[in-house]
Scaffold this motif. Structure first.
Motif, PDB file in Angstrom:
ATOM      1  N   ASN A   1     -37.304 -12.450 -53.545  1.00 24.92           N
ATOM      2  CA  ASN A   1     -37.767 -14.025 -53.662  1.00 24.92           C
ATOM      3  C   ASN A   1     -38.564 -14.254 -52.304  1.00 24.92           C
ATOM      4  N   CYS A   2     -37.842 -15.043 -51.333  1.00 26.22           N
ATOM      5  CA  CYS A   2     -38.390 -15.372 -50.049  1.00 26.22           C
ATOM      6  C   CYS A   2     -38.745 -14.144 -49.229  1.00 26.22           C
TER       7      CYS A   2
ATOM      8  N   CYS B   1     -42.408 -12.972 -48.380  1.00 25.00           N
ATOM      9  CA  CYS B   1     -43.372 -13.852 -47.601  1.00 25.00           C
ATOM     10  C   CYS B   1     -42.626 -14.218 -46.155  1.00 25.00           C
ATOM     11  N   HIS B   2     -41.329 -14.209 -46.127  1.00 21.02           N
ATOM     12  CA  HIS B   2     -40.890 -14.837 -44.946  1.00 21.02           C
ATOM     13  C   HIS B   2     -39.795 -13.860 -44.235  1.00 21.02           C
TER      14      HIS B   2
ATOM     15  N   ARG C   1     -43.746 -15.846 -40.364  1.00 20.76           N
ATOM     16  CA  ARG C   1     -43.500 -17.014 -41.142  1.00 20.76           C
ATOM     17  C   ARG C   1     -42.168 -17.368 -41.327  1.00 20.76           C
TER      18      ARG C   1
ATOM     19  N   THR D   1     -36.481 -24.270 -39.605  1.00 25.19           N
ATOM     20  CA  THR D   1     -36.619 -25.250 -40.635  1.00 25.19           C
ATOM     21  C   THR D   1     -35.272 -25.328 -41.451  1.00 25.19           C
TER      22      THR D   1
ATOM     23  N   VAL E   1     -38.273 -24.990 -54.200  1.00 29.73           N
ATOM     24  CA  VAL E   1     -39.032 -24.376 -53.236  1.00 29.73           C
ATOM     25  C   VAL E   1     -40.392 -24.461 -53.473  1.00 29.73           C
TER      26      VAL E   1
ATOM     27  N   LEU F   1     -42.705 -27.259 -52.414  1.00 32.79           N
ATOM     28  CA  LEU F   1     -43.242 -27.490 -51.177  1.00 32.79           C
ATOM     29  C   LEU F   1     -44.446 -27.062 -50.655  1.00 32.79           C
TER      30      LEU F   1
ATOM     31  N   ALA G   1     -48.435 -22.176 -52.385  1.00 29.92           N
ATOM     32  CA  ALA G   1     -48.315 -20.888 -51.857  1.00 29.92           C
ATOM     33  C   ALA G   1     -47.088 -20.220 -52.336  1.00 29.92           C
ATOM     34  N   ILE G   2     -46.245 -21.147 -52.643  1.00 29.78           N
ATOM     35  CA  ILE G   2     -44.690 -20.668 -53.088  1.00 29.78           C
ATOM     36  C   ILE G   2     -44.462 -20.504 -54.355  1.00 29.78           C
TER      37      ILE G   2
HETATM   38  C1  HEC Z   1     -45.571 -15.916 -51.910  1.00 27.90           C
HETATM   39  C2  HEC Z   1     -45.073 -16.195 -50.605  1.00 27.90           C
HETATM   40  C3  HEC Z   1     -43.663 -17.044 -50.441  1.00 27.90           C
HETATM   41  C4  HEC Z   1     -42.838 -17.016 -51.103  1.00 27.90           C
HETATM   42  C5  HEC Z   1     -42.209 -16.041 -52.164  1.00 27.90           C
HETATM   43  C6  HEC Z   1     -41.845 -18.145 -50.378  1.00 27.90           C
HETATM   44  N1  HEC Z   1     -42.630 -18.563 -49.598  1.00 27.90           N
HETATM   45 FE1  HEC Z   1     -41.785 -20.326 -48.397  1.00 27.90          FE
HETATM   46  N2  HEC Z   1     -43.596 -20.506 -47.901  1.00 27.90           N
HETATM   47  C7  HEC Z   1     -44.757 -19.417 -47.850  1.00 27.90           C
HETATM   48  C8  HEC Z   1     -46.049 -20.286 -47.395  1.00 27.90           C
HETATM   49  C9  HEC Z   1     -47.485 -19.499 -47.108  1.00 27.90           C
HETATM   50  C10 HEC Z   1     -45.476 -21.360 -46.767  1.00 27.90           C
HETATM   51  C11 HEC Z   1     -46.261 -22.404 -45.771  1.00 27.90           C
HETATM   52  C12 HEC Z   1     -46.763 -23.263 -46.733  1.00 27.90           C
HETATM   53  C13 HEC Z   1     -47.601 -24.397 -46.211  1.00 27.90           C
HETATM   54  O1  HEC Z   1     -47.747 -24.690 -44.776  1.00 27.90           O
HETATM   55  O2  HEC Z   1     -48.623 -25.019 -46.954  1.00 27.90           O
HETATM   56  C14 HEC Z   1     -44.194 -21.465 -46.933  1.00 27.90           C
HETATM   57  C15 HEC Z   1     -43.298 -22.393 -46.567  1.00 27.90           C
HETATM   58  C16 HEC Z   1     -41.847 -22.648 -46.615  1.00 27.90           C
HETATM   59  C17 HEC Z   1     -40.925 -23.643 -46.177  1.00 27.90           C
HETATM   60  C18 HEC Z   1     -41.380 -24.634 -45.158  1.00 27.90           C
HETATM   61  C19 HEC Z   1     -41.741 -24.117 -43.749  1.00 27.90           C
HETATM   62  C20 HEC Z   1     -41.795 -25.139 -42.620  1.00 27.90           C
HETATM   63  O3  HEC Z   1     -41.584 -24.494 -41.692  1.00 27.90           O
HETATM   64  O4  HEC Z   1     -42.440 -26.127 -42.998  1.00 27.90           O
HETATM   65  C21 HEC Z   1     -39.767 -23.499 -46.684  1.00 27.90           C
HETATM   66  C22 HEC Z   1     -38.568 -23.977 -46.360  1.00 27.90           C
HETATM   67  C23 HEC Z   1     -39.809 -22.099 -47.297  1.00 27.90           C
HETATM   68  N3  HEC Z   1     -41.304 -21.725 -47.531  1.00 27.90           N
HETATM   69  C24 HEC Z   1     -38.782 -21.728 -47.968  1.00 27.90           C
HETATM   70  C25 HEC Z   1     -38.932 -20.594 -48.845  1.00 27.90           C
HETATM   71  C26 HEC Z   1     -37.695 -19.917 -49.677  1.00 27.90           C
HETATM   72  C27 HEC Z   1     -36.068 -20.545 -49.381  1.00 27.90           C
HETATM   73  C28 HEC Z   1     -38.275 -19.225 -50.357  1.00 27.90           C
HETATM   74  C29 HEC Z   1     -37.439 -18.267 -51.454  1.00 27.90           C
HETATM   75  C30 HEC Z   1     -36.791 -18.884 -52.415  1.00 27.90           C
HETATM   76  C31 HEC Z   1     -39.520 -18.835 -50.195  1.00 27.90           C
HETATM   77  N4  HEC Z   1     -40.012 -20.083 -49.108  1.00 27.90           N
HETATM   78  C32 HEC Z   1     -40.701 -18.162 -50.696  1.00 27.90           C
HETATM   79  C33 HEC Z   1     -44.801 -18.583 -48.699  1.00 27.90           C
HETATM   80  C34 HEC Z   1     -43.922 -18.112 -49.557  1.00 27.90           C
END
Ligand code: HEC
Ligand code: HEC
Length: 507
Positions: free
Chosen positions: A438-439, A442-443, A449, A454, A470, A473, A476-477
């Motif tokens: 999942n996360c 991308c992170h 990233r 956070t 998630v 938010l 992109a996610i």
């Molecule tokens: C396909 C890629 C992708 C996946 C998979 C993904 N994210 Fe993200 N996430 C992003 C992106 C791109 C951003 C920045 C979005 C923005 O700024 O608009 C982000 C932003 C975030 C943020 C906000 C971060 C901040 O500092 O403001 C959080 C919290 C977050 N993601 C948590 C998660 C979690 C937990 C998961 C897994 C369940 C996850 N993401 C899965 C791409 C992804």
């Protein structure tokens, strides 16, 4: 996207590697070896050392065959391959660097001509002229490196060229000099390695040990200097690239590791060769030295190419041939309507879309085989569709996805059909796997990233809430692909990871 695609089942990047790596290794030898011949030929003549002179002569024969025949053939092979694999990039580079290519080809011509004159000049030219020819050869060979180096490093760090199209700063870009020195050192290493190889076939034991001692002087200090130069090279890379290396792509880490181990392995083997007097053992060792040398080149070249991802020409063209400037217009028109090459019935097919957008880096089940990865992850077709739309947000390595949702789903179906037939049983979902599926795409917690800041301070319940919602938010996610129980496991895992590290920091 306006060129036909070439479908090589095992993967285009692997094909490029197979053609390029042996060529690059030989091309570096062509330069270092030329210097070797020039220096030891002159020395043997001035000290009146017939044994050494005859070695230089026999080495020059091997040298000719390898660089002129093998080098020239594989060089043409590279043009043939890159022209088919990355036609858009090949064309862009030819058009941008017209006079540099012209210079390069003149250098190459001089190099070839000098090599032939040198080889056939042993009994026909006087010593002074003969020496001049080999120095001319070396000058032209190194000069052609100095030219091509500008074009190759431009692909990695194009600087402000994308906006100002200013050719000189594009050529002498930030990685130009570190790369030139790095490659020059590689040339010296190659010269030493090939001297060991030719020496292994000399029957004169004392000459062989002399050459092996000389080879040490060429290889060991150069390998030592590769380390700071490599570091300088790496430091000049843009931040985004460093993130791909440090956080994004584990394969890059292993390439780095491979680079270090082969450098160390090579040093050890070279010293061993010097210590053994046995000719057969020398031959076996020299065989290993060549193999490890190939590995050293392979990991360096692979690393350089991978560090360039998602681009083929940094900030200008993505690996799939799409121009960075065209992404908006393609997105508006849709991927399919921007493609010139598709099945003749003109219906939208996942296969064609995949070929246009993904195949430059992924095969289905060969190198970087997407079906296998997907089967291992155990993603459903629907989840995959969600991901394909967002591949551009994955950690660094992929271009943005410019297709519509429908197009993403077609690609997903195409991949999933292939993945299902592979029938891999997904590994059981440990918390780490849930994160990776999942996360983690991308992170990372730190680095690419980063999420640590956070998420730190959140309770397990808060984390679980964040995970389950998630997708709200940002577009992109994607939605979290698991059950509430999975979310809970992931939440506890994250909480533990975050607090573990913070304790570590406060100690
Ligand atoms: C396909 C890629 C992708 C996946 C998979 C993904 N994210 Fe993200 N996430 C992003 C992106 C791109 C951003 C920045 C979005 C923005 O700024 O608009 C982000 C932003 C975030 C943020 C906000 C971060 C901040 O500092 O403001 C959080 C919290 C977050 N993601 C948590 C998660 C979690 C937990 C998961 C897994 C369940 C996850 N993401 C899965 C791409 C992804
Ligand atoms: C510039 C090269 C490039 C292009 C183009 C590209 N990818 Fe990738 N992709 C990568 C790399 C590199 C990875 C990471 C592989 C690894 O971790 O070993 C990756 C990983 C993935 C993964 C994750 C696999 C996993 O298990 O982590 C998916 C899914 C994926 N790509 C789908 C696609 C799709 C769909 C397309 C076309 C729309 C595409 N990629 C285009 C380079 C590319």
């Amino acid at each position: 996207m306006n060129f036909p695609v070439w479908d090589v089942g095992f993967g285009l990047p692997l094909l490029i590697a197979l053609v390029t790596i042996p060529h690059v290794m030989v091309a570096h030898f062509a330069i270092g070896g030329g210097l070797f011949l020039a220096i030891y030929g002159a020395r043997a003549r001035s000290t009146n050392d017939p044994a050494m002179l005859s070695f230089v002569r026999s080495h020059s024969r091997f040298f000719m065959l390898l660089t002129l025949v093998f080098g020239a053939l594989t060089g043409v092979g590279i043009w043939f391959t890159i022209g088919l694999v990355s036609p858009a990039a090949t064309s862009a580079l030819i058009h941008t660097f017209v006079w540099f290519w012209a210079t390069e080809w003149v250098m190459f011509f001089v190099e070839i001509a000098a090599a032939i004159v040198y080889y056939y000049g042993w009994d026909r030219l006087d010593a002074t002229t003969h020496q001049r020819v080999i120095w001319l050869y070396f000058g032209a060979a190194w000069g052609s490196l100095a030219v091509i180096n500008g074009i190759i490093t431009f692909m990695l760090t194009s600087g402000t060229w994308v906006t100002d199209h200013n050719i000189w700063p594009a050529f002498f870009n930030v990685t130009y000099f570190p790369s030139l020195i790095f490659r020059t050192l590689l040339c010296l290493v190659m010269a030493g390695i090939f001297a060991i190889l030719t020496a292994a076939f000399q029957n004169d034991d004392s000459l062989r040990s002399r050459i092996n001692r000389i080879a040490i002087l060429w290889t060991i200090p150069s390998i030592g200097l590769l380390v700071p130069t490599g570091y300088w090279y790496f430091s000049a890379l843009p931040q985004s690239t460093k993130l791909i290396v440090s956080g994004g792509w584990t394969a890059l880490k292993s390439a780095q590791h491979n680079l270090f181990t082969s450098a160390i392995g090579l040093s050890i083997l070279v010293v061993l060769t010097m210590l053994t007097k046995n000719r057969n053992l020398n031959r076996v060792l020299s065989g290993f030295i060549i193999l490890i040398g190939l590995n050293l080149f392979g990991s360096f070249e692979w690393y350089r190419e991978a560090a360039r991802k998602p681009y083929v020409i940094s900030n200008y063209m993505y690996s799939n041939g799409m121009l960075v400037n065209d992404t908006t217009s393609i997105k508006e028109a849709g991927l399919f309507s921007s493609m010139l090459w598709k099945h003749s019935d003109q219906t939208m097919k996942g296969e064609d879309l995949f070929r246009a957008a993904c195949q430059s880096c992924h095969s289905l089940s060969g190198y970087n085989g997407i079906a296998k990865m997907v089967a291992e992850r155990g993603w459903t077709e629907e989840q995959l569709g969600q991901l394909v739309q967002r591949t551009g947000y994955f950690r660094g390595a992929m271009p943005p996805f410019v297709g519509t949702v429908e197009e993403a789903n077609l690609i997903a179906t195409y991949i999933a059909t292939k993945a299902n037939s592979l029938n891999a049983t997904p590994e059981s979902l440990t918390p780490k796997r849930i994160w990776d599926n999942n996360c983690g795409l991308c992170h990372t917690l730190d680095g690419s990233r980063p999420l640590r800041a956070t998420l730190s301070g959140l309770s397990v319940a808060d984390l679980q809430e964040t995970i389950l919602t998630v997708d709200q938010l940002s577009d992109a996610i994607p939605k979290f692909f698991g059950s509430d129980v999975d979310a809970d496991k992931l939440a506890s895992y994250l909480e533990a990871q975050i607090s573990k590290r913070e304790e570590g920091v406060s100690k």
